[in-house]
Design a protein around this motif. Sequence first.
Motif, PDB file in Angstrom:
ATOM      1  N   THR A  86       0.838  -1.194   0.000  1.00 13.39           N
ATOM      2  CA  THR A  86       0.000   0.000   0.000  1.00 13.39           C
ATOM      3  C   THR A  86       0.873   1.244   0.000  1.00 13.39           C
ATOM      4  N   GLN A  88       0.652   5.678  -0.308  1.00 12.12           N
ATOM      5  CA  GLN A  88      -0.245   6.792   0.005  1.00 12.12           C
ATOM      6  C   GLN A  88      -0.027   7.910  -1.007  1.00 12.12           C
ATOM      7  N   TYR A 107      -5.454  16.336   0.764  1.00 16.60           N
ATOM      8  CA  TYR A 107      -6.009  15.051   0.343  1.00 16.60           C
ATOM      9  C   TYR A 107      -5.019  13.941   0.659  1.00 16.60           C
ATOM     10  N   GLN A 108      -5.544  12.781   1.007  1.00 17.15           N
ATOM     11  CA  GLN A 108      -4.721  11.593   1.221  1.00 17.15           C
ATOM     12  C   GLN A 108      -5.552  10.363   0.870  1.00 17.15           C
ATOM     13  N   GLN A 109      -4.919   9.416   0.186  1.00 12.88           N
ATOM     14  CA  GLN A 109      -5.618   8.186  -0.220  1.00 12.88           C
ATOM     15  C   GLN A 109      -4.624   7.041  -0.288  1.00 12.88           C
ATOM     16  N   ILE A 111      -3.404   3.586  -1.850  1.00 13.61           N
ATOM     17  CA  ILE A 111      -3.522   2.944  -3.163  1.00 13.61           C
ATOM     18  C   ILE A 111      -2.587   1.754  -3.236  1.00 13.61           C
ATOM     19  N   LEU A 123      -8.595   9.736  -8.228  1.00 13.60           N
ATOM     20  CA  LEU A 123      -8.833   9.961  -6.808  1.00 13.60           C
ATOM     21  C   LEU A 123     -10.258   9.548  -6.441  1.00 13.60           C
ATOM     22  N   ALA A 124     -10.405   8.976  -5.258  1.00 10.97           N
ATOM     23  CA  ALA A 124     -11.726   8.545  -4.790  1.00 10.97           C
ATOM     24  C   ALA A 124     -12.652   9.747  -4.607  1.00 10.97           C
ATOM     25  N   GLN A 125     -12.085  10.875  -4.202  1.00 10.95           N
ATOM     26  CA  GLN A 125     -12.814  12.135  -4.086  1.00 10.95           C
ATOM     27  C   GLN A 125     -11.951  13.220  -4.730  1.00 10.95           C
TER      28      GLN A 125
END
Length: 139
Positions: A86, A88, A107-109, A111, A123-125
């Motif tokens: 994973t 980030q 923002y942080q996600q 992936i 991006l999810a959002q």
Amino acid sequence: MRPTHYSTKIWIWPLFLLMFGWFAQPGQAGDLVLSNNTGAASTEWFIDGESTLIMNGFDLTPLNLTLPVAIDAVSINVVEAVPGATAQVVIYTDDNGGSPQDARLAYQQGIQINQVGNVRVPLAQTAIIDAPVVWVGFY
């Protein structure tokens, strides 16, 4: 004479609504790709055994964009993937540029990057950027 006056009013309202609708149209989004690469050249990074942040900064001021702007995807060119690991994606906004030291996390996600080559990450959002400098990074 009364019916003519009445029919004029009926004709004016649709015209008014049509004109209002024309001026009230929302702005349309455009696509803009930002890159720090020159031509086909790219810097390769090899990271082994530790978390590392790879980050690029982009000054939006010369682009004459109206803030805030929205980011819906980022990309990174991967030479060697680690399937299942994973990573980030982080995006920071920066009011004064120069250094991400005082930037704010926008923002942080999490992936997973399971492939090599140019990896585009939707991006999810949408990340909303309200400052003239944006920093995009991968942990």
